[in-house]
Design a protein around this motif. Structure first.
Motif: not given
Ligand code: FEO
Length: 170
Positions: A56, A60, A63-64, A115-116, A118-119, A122, A167
């Motif tokens: 995960k 990520y 993705e960034r 953004a991080t 928020s990730m 989880w 995940t």
């Protein structure tokens, strides 16, 4: 785009998650050799879960627009003492991971990386579940002093755990 400080810290976390998987796999091998297949099953699934955590973070970073750099994974212990001592080590390790996730959240806050942040929610929730689950098993093991009929029953119960990639449903 991830800032360097965040990227480096997540790369360190990927290493910790992979180490966690390796650690639980080593514990699995240990209890398997002691004739506790149910606890071995629980630990094997725990090891699988840690790989999904590493993945995960891995996805990520990409993705960034960041770069994953994999580092050497430290050697893990191979002896864990009694089954109660082993689960004390599992709990200690999960507390260490929780502190590490909290540190990532501190960095995200510090550099306003929303953004991080928020990730990471989880993972923050996941750590609450991880610690609670391990504490429950540890309490039960202590109750039966890690032996006899009680241990037999706990081993049977932990044999029923099945792997779910949480995940993917997040
Ligand atoms: Fe990836 Fe058990 O924390």
């Amino acid at each position: 785009m991830l800032k360097e400080k965040m990227e480096n810290a997540i790369n360190d976390q990927i290493n910790k998650e992979l180490y966690s998987s390796y650690l639980y796999l080593s514990m699995c091998a240990y209890v398997q050799s002691k004739g506790m297949p149910g606890i071995a099953n629980w630990l094997k699934i725990q090891a699988q879960e840690e790989l999904t955590h590493a993945n995960k973070f891995f996805d990520y970073v990409h993705e960034r627009g960041g770069r994953v750099v994999l580092k050497a994974i430290d050697a893990v212990p191979v002896e864990f003492g009694s089954v109660v001592e082993l689960f004390e080590k599992v709990l200690e390790h999960e507390q260490f991971v929780t502190a590490s996730i909290n540190y990532l959240a501190d960095i995200a806050n510090e550099i306003s990386d929303h953004a991080t942040r928020s990730m990471l929610l989880w993972f923050i929730d996941e750590q609450v579940e991880e610690e609670a689950g391990v504490t429950q098993i540890l309490d039960q093991l202590r109750m039966v002093e890690g032996k006899g009929q009680g241990l037999f029953m706990i081993d049977k119960e932990l044999a029923t755990r099945v792997f779910v990639d949480a995940t993917q449903t997040a």
